[in-house]
Motif scaffolding. Structure first.
Motif, short mmCIF file in Angstrom:
data_model
loop_
_atom_site.label_atom_id
_atom_site.label_comp_id
_atom_site.label_asym_id
_atom_site.label_seq_id
_atom_site.Cartn_x
_atom_site.Cartn_y
_atom_site.Cartn_z
N ILE A 8 0.84 -1.21 0.00
CA ILE A 8 0.00 0.00 0.00
C ILE A 8 0.87 1.25 0.00
O ILE A 8 0.57 2.24 -0.69
N GLU A 9 1.96 1.24 0.77
CA GLU A 9 2.86 2.39 0.82
C GLU A 9 3.47 2.68 -0.55
O GLU A 9 3.65 3.84 -0.93
N LYS A 10 3.73 1.61 -1.29
CA LYS A 10 4.37 1.76 -2.59
C LYS A 10 3.37 2.12 -3.68
O LYS A 10 3.65 2.95 -4.56
N ASN A 11 2.18 1.52 -3.66
CA ASN A 11 1.22 1.69 -4.75
C ASN A 11 0.04 2.60 -4.42
O ASN A 11 -0.75 2.93 -5.31
N LYS A 12 -0.14 2.94 -3.15
CA LYS A 12 -1.20 3.88 -2.72
C LYS A 12 -2.61 3.35 -2.98
O LYS A 12 -3.56 4.12 -2.96
N LYS A 13 -2.74 2.06 -3.27
CA LYS A 13 -4.07 1.50 -3.51
C LYS A 13 -4.05 0.00 -3.26
O LYS A 13 -2.99 -0.62 -3.14
N LEU A 14 -5.26 -0.55 -3.19
CA LEU A 14 -5.41 -2.00 -3.01
C LEU A 14 -6.65 -2.42 -3.79
O LEU A 14 -7.77 -2.15 -3.38
N SER A 15 -6.44 -3.07 -4.93
CA SER A 15 -7.56 -3.40 -5.82
C SER A 15 -8.15 -4.76 -5.49
O SER A 15 -7.49 -5.62 -4.88
N ILE A 16 -9.38 -4.94 -5.91
CA ILE A 16 -10.05 -6.24 -5.73
C ILE A 16 -9.31 -7.32 -6.51
O ILE A 16 -9.18 -8.46 -6.05
N LYS A 17 -8.80 -6.96 -7.69
CA LYS A 17 -8.06 -7.92 -8.51
C LYS A 17 -6.84 -8.45 -7.77
O LYS A 17 -6.55 -9.65 -7.78
N LEU A 18 -6.11 -7.55 -7.10
CA LEU A 18 -4.93 -7.97 -6.35
C LEU A 18 -5.33 -8.85 -5.17
O LEU A 18 -4.68 -9.86 -4.88
N ILE A 19 -6.40 -8.47 -4.50
CA ILE A 19 -6.87 -9.26 -3.36
C ILE A 19 -7.22 -10.68 -3.79
O ILE A 19 -6.83 -11.67 -3.15
N LEU A 20 -7.96 -10.79 -4.90
CA LEU A 20 -8.32 -12.11 -5.42
C LEU A 20 -7.08 -12.91 -5.80
O LEU A 20 -7.03 -14.13 -5.60
N LYS A 21 -6.09 -12.25 -6.35
CA LYS A 21 -4.85 -12.92 -6.73
C LYS A 21 -4.13 -13.46 -5.51
O LYS A 21 -3.67 -14.61 -5.49
N TRP A 22 -4.02 -12.65 -4.47
CA TRP A 22 -3.34 -13.08 -3.25
C TRP A 22 -4.08 -14.25 -2.60
O TRP A 22 -3.46 -15.18 -2.09
N ILE A 23 -5.40 -14.18 -2.61
CA ILE A 23 -6.20 -15.28 -2.03
C ILE A 23 -5.98 -16.55 -2.83
O ILE A 23 -5.80 -17.65 -2.25
N PHE A 24 -5.97 -16.44 -4.14
CA PHE A 24 -5.77 -17.60 -5.00
C PHE A 24 -4.38 -18.22 -4.77
O PHE A 24 -4.24 -19.44 -4.64
N LEU A 25 -3.36 -17.38 -4.69
CA LEU A 25 -2.00 -17.88 -4.47
C LEU A 25 -1.86 -18.50 -3.08
O LEU A 25 -1.15 -19.49 -2.90
N ARG A 26 -2.55 -17.93 -2.11
CA ARG A 26 -2.54 -18.51 -0.75
C ARG A 26 -3.13 -19.90 -0.76
O ARG A 26 -2.60 -20.83 -0.15
N TYR A 27 -4.24 -20.06 -1.45
CA TYR A 27 -4.90 -21.36 -1.51
C TYR A 27 -4.02 -22.37 -2.26
O TYR A 27 -3.94 -23.54 -1.88
N LEU A 28 -3.36 -21.90 -3.33
CA LEU A 28 -2.47 -22.79 -4.08
C LEU A 28 -1.31 -23.27 -3.22
O LEU A 28 -0.83 -24.39 -3.39
N ARG A 29 -0.87 -22.45 -2.30
CA ARG A 29 0.22 -22.84 -1.43
C ARG A 29 -0.22 -23.95 -0.47
O ARG A 29 0.55 -24.85 -0.14
N LEU A 30 -1.45 -23.86 0.01
CA LEU A 30 -1.94 -24.82 1.00
C LEU A 30 -2.42 -26.12 0.38
O LEU A 30 -2.37 -27.19 1.01
N LEU A 31 -2.91 -26.06 -0.86
CA LEU A 31 -3.64 -27.18 -1.44
C LEU A 31 -2.81 -28.44 -1.70
O LEU A 31 -3.29 -29.54 -1.40
N PRO A 32 -1.59 -28.37 -2.27
CA PRO A 32 -0.90 -29.60 -2.67
C PRO A 32 -0.73 -30.64 -1.56
O PRO A 32 -1.16 -31.79 -1.71
N VAL A 33 -0.12 -30.27 -0.46
CA VAL A 33 0.11 -31.22 0.63
C VAL A 33 -1.22 -31.63 1.26
O VAL A 33 -1.44 -32.80 1.58
N LEU A 34 -2.11 -30.66 1.44
CA LEU A 34 -3.41 -30.95 2.03
C LEU A 34 -4.18 -31.95 1.18
O LEU A 34 -4.74 -32.94 1.69
N GLY A 35 -4.23 -31.71 -0.14
CA GLY A 35 -4.93 -32.63 -1.03
C GLY A 35 -4.31 -34.02 -1.04
O GLY A 35 -5.02 -35.04 -1.06
N PHE A 36 -2.98 -34.07 -1.04
CA PHE A 36 -2.27 -35.35 -1.03
C PHE A 36 -2.64 -36.17 0.21
O PHE A 36 -2.98 -37.37 0.11
N ILE A 37 -2.60 -35.54 1.38
CA ILE A 37 -2.88 -36.26 2.63
C ILE A 37 -4.34 -36.67 2.71
O ILE A 37 -4.67 -37.79 3.12
#
Length: 612
Positions: free
Chosen positions: A272-301
């Motif tokens: 926010i300090e660097k870009n002065k904004k926070l878009s819905i697109k960025l939020i959705l991207k971060w949420i998607f990447l967060r889920y991708l990080r958790l999914l592989p091991v979780l799905g395997f187990i």
């Protein structure tokens, strides 16, 4: 001499807690648990049955029955009028249930003849464990998919080893993403990020916290096990410092919530300090990447827990908790993969430990929404405090309405499935979203404070260091200590919703101090290279530790012996195995799959940009 003896008994029971009573009256009553030899029964292809009986007196004035009634009045003892039996019966009784029940009841009453008691059968669950289990299409899919994936990893590793300096375009990116060799090098590579270096202590705390979590799971597994040494378990619950340790284990997860929120908050403030904004697109991207990080091991187990392979390869005796997890995975696997299983009773969760992941991911979602509102609608950080207050009020109200204690009270009777993971109380007090958001909120606030003041210099002296130590250790210890007592209804509600906040505040102050050079020896311990390195695969370690800890007793052939030595050997063994297995899973599953999914996501974004 009499005074010395009295003080000695006092210290044994309330201080040291390792002493046994000189006279154990419970040895005069029927044992709580009994078990026939499982492997011998399986080899003979007979039925092996898990049964529960209720004992009734022939003479209510007998010494045996008086002792049984005494056990029911003692909160730190098992109710000895309900006993568990694992028995072997002829396989031809499988189709003659009434005869099987009659046989089981007659056998138990014969063994109780010297106690002047009768037994009434409550439940019975019988299986022929020598019969081959039917495999499904899903089972074969899980096995062949896993073997194929390991084959791909091996091929990529071999290719990477042969062509170390090669470059074959886009394909080479995927080869290096999958290669054990490249992933190990990436794992070992020093992280030069400025914030990471400032927060090295945070990474060390993650590892120490994981060690405590594994220790706690091992202790709980010992206390919940099918053992011949129930007296040791009852003594464990009577001991003051051990009771403190159990309650500390129920608070320690707050450290993970603080750390997770801290990292997110710091990253968001930097963006926010660097870009002065926070878009819905960025939020959705971060949420998607967060889920991708958790999914592989979780799905395997989850896929392996849903399959029949574990019960084929590890065909152990009946286990109420293992069977419960298998049924939950068959029914509610989707809730675990979608990270919403914290809204179920723990007995209905596929892999109970994933309640933490569900909470953390949902808090991540809410935090992203809060920051979006803060930035785009010019609302200050107080919105975080308002949200924390809302969930605090919800938590306190539920404690008051249900007349619950400050914290879940571990005791012999509460270790039973129906009184713990099968009840609503553990959800309200431990695994619910609203009971844990306070710690996450504190992490968000302190992540912002860190970002704002990270370049400020604090003059470190003895007064500052000792004050910091007092808060860092004093607040968590005080929170746990206050949870040891019973309170009036209203005070229980207030403290029950507040003590996790107090614990989290101490942790957050500790991390903030470490990031500004405070701590001395404590700082060196937290920033020690080895625990900082182990933190890099903490997620995989967390998920596999349940399989390590709770899988130990799947092949038992007789009642498990328990004492302090066995428990501590189990603790050290589980910690070493969990981190070792976590590293393997991280290199084989988590890191390569996360790399592939991330590469696919970035390529899709690139294609969209080019098409425009």
């Amino acid at each position: 001499m009499e005074l010395i003896l009295k003080w000695g008994v006092f210290l044994c029971v309330f201080g040291v807690g390792g002493c046994q009573f000189l006279y154990n009256d419970y040895e005069k009553i029927p044992p709580l648990n009994q078990m026939d030899r499982f492997l011998q029964c399986r080899e003979k292809e007979n039925l092996f049955c898990l049964m529960q009986f209720t004992l009734r007196p022939k003479n209510t004035n007998s010494r045996v029955w008086q002792l049984i009634q005494k056990s029911k009045e003692n909160p730190n003892a098992f109710n000895r009028d309900v006993v568990n039996r694992l028995r072997c019966f002829p396989r031809d009784l499988v189709k003659r249930k009434e005869e099987l029940i009659g046989n089981a009841t007659f056998r138990e009453n014969s063994l109780l003849s010297n106690y002047s008691l009768n037994a009434r059968l409550n439940t019975i669950d019988c299986k022929n464990y020598s019969e081959p289990k039917k495999l499904t299409t899903f089972d074969y899919s899980v096995l062949y998919s896993t073997l194929a994936w390991f084959g791909i990893i091996a091929a990529a590793t071999l290719c990477d080893a042969v062509f170390r300096v090669g470059n074959f375009g886009e394909a080479w990116t995927y080869i290096k993403s999958l290669s054990l060799l490249s992933n190990w090098e990436d794992l070992r590579a020093p992280v030069k990020n400025e914030d990471y270096q400032r927060l090295k202590g945070l990474q060390g705390i993650r590892t120490y916290n994981m060690i405590i979590v594994i220790l706690g799971h091992t202790v709980f597994n010992c206390l919940f096990s099918f053992t011949s040494d129930v007296g040791w378990i009852e003594t464990f619950y009577r001991t003051g410092y051990r009771k403190f340790g159990l309650n500390f284990g129920l608070h320690i997860v707050q450290t993970n919530f603080v750390i997770s929120a801290w990292v997110l908050s710091s990253n968001l403030y930097s963006y926010i300090e660097k870009n002065k904004k926070l878009s819905i697109k960025l939020i959705l991207k971060w949420i998607f990447l967060r889920y991708l990080r958790l999914l592989p091991v979780l799905g395997f187990i989850v896929c392996w827990e849903m399959s029949n392979w574990p019960s084929i390869w590890i065909a152990g005796p009946p286990s109420e908790r293992n069977d419960m997890d298998f049924r939950a995975c068959q029914k509610n696997w989707w809730a675990t993969l979608l990270l919403v299983n914290n809204y179920f009773l723990q007995s209905d969760m596929c892999n109970i430990g994933t309640w933490y992941l569900s909470n953390d991911f949902q808090m991540f979602l809410l935090a992203m929404i809060l920051f979006y509102v803060m930035v785009n609608y010019k609302i200050g950080e107080e919105i975080i405090l308002w949200t924390m207050g809302f969930f605090w009020l919800m938590h306190a109200s539920l404690i008051y309405y249900n007349n619950y204690p400050v914290i879940f009270d571990f005791s012999p009777e509460n270790s039973k499935v129906e009184n713990s993971v099968g009840s609503n109380i553990l959800c309200v007090l431990y695994s619910s979203f609203y009971s844990n958001f306070g710690g996450y909120g504190i992490g968000l606030i302190f992540g912002g404070l860190y970002h704002k003041y990270k370049n400020h210099t604090i003059k470190v002296n003895e007064v500052v260091t000792y004050s910091w130590l007092l808060v860092f250790f004093g607040l968590p210890i005080s929170a746990v200590y206050l949870s040891l007592f019973e309170y009036p209804r209203l005070l229980s509600a207030i403290l029950g919703a507040t003590l996790k906040l107090v614990f989290s505040l101490g942790v957050a102050v500790g991390i903030l101090g470490l990031s500004h050079g405070i701590g001395g020896v404590v700082k060196k311990i937290c920033e020690w290279d080895y625990p900082v390195f182990l933190a890099k695969w903490a997620y995989s370690t967390y998920l596999v530790n349940f399989l390590i800890v709770f899988g130990r007793y799947l092949l038992i052939d007789e009642l498990i012996p328990l004492n302090d030595e066995i428990m501590w050997k189990s603790i050290f063994s589980d910690i070493i195995q969990a981190f070792a297995a976590g590293l393997v899973v991280h290199l084989l599953i988590e890191r390569p799959l996360s790399n592939v999914l991330r590469n696919l996501a970035s390529q899709e974004s690139t294609v969209k940009i080019k098409s425009r």
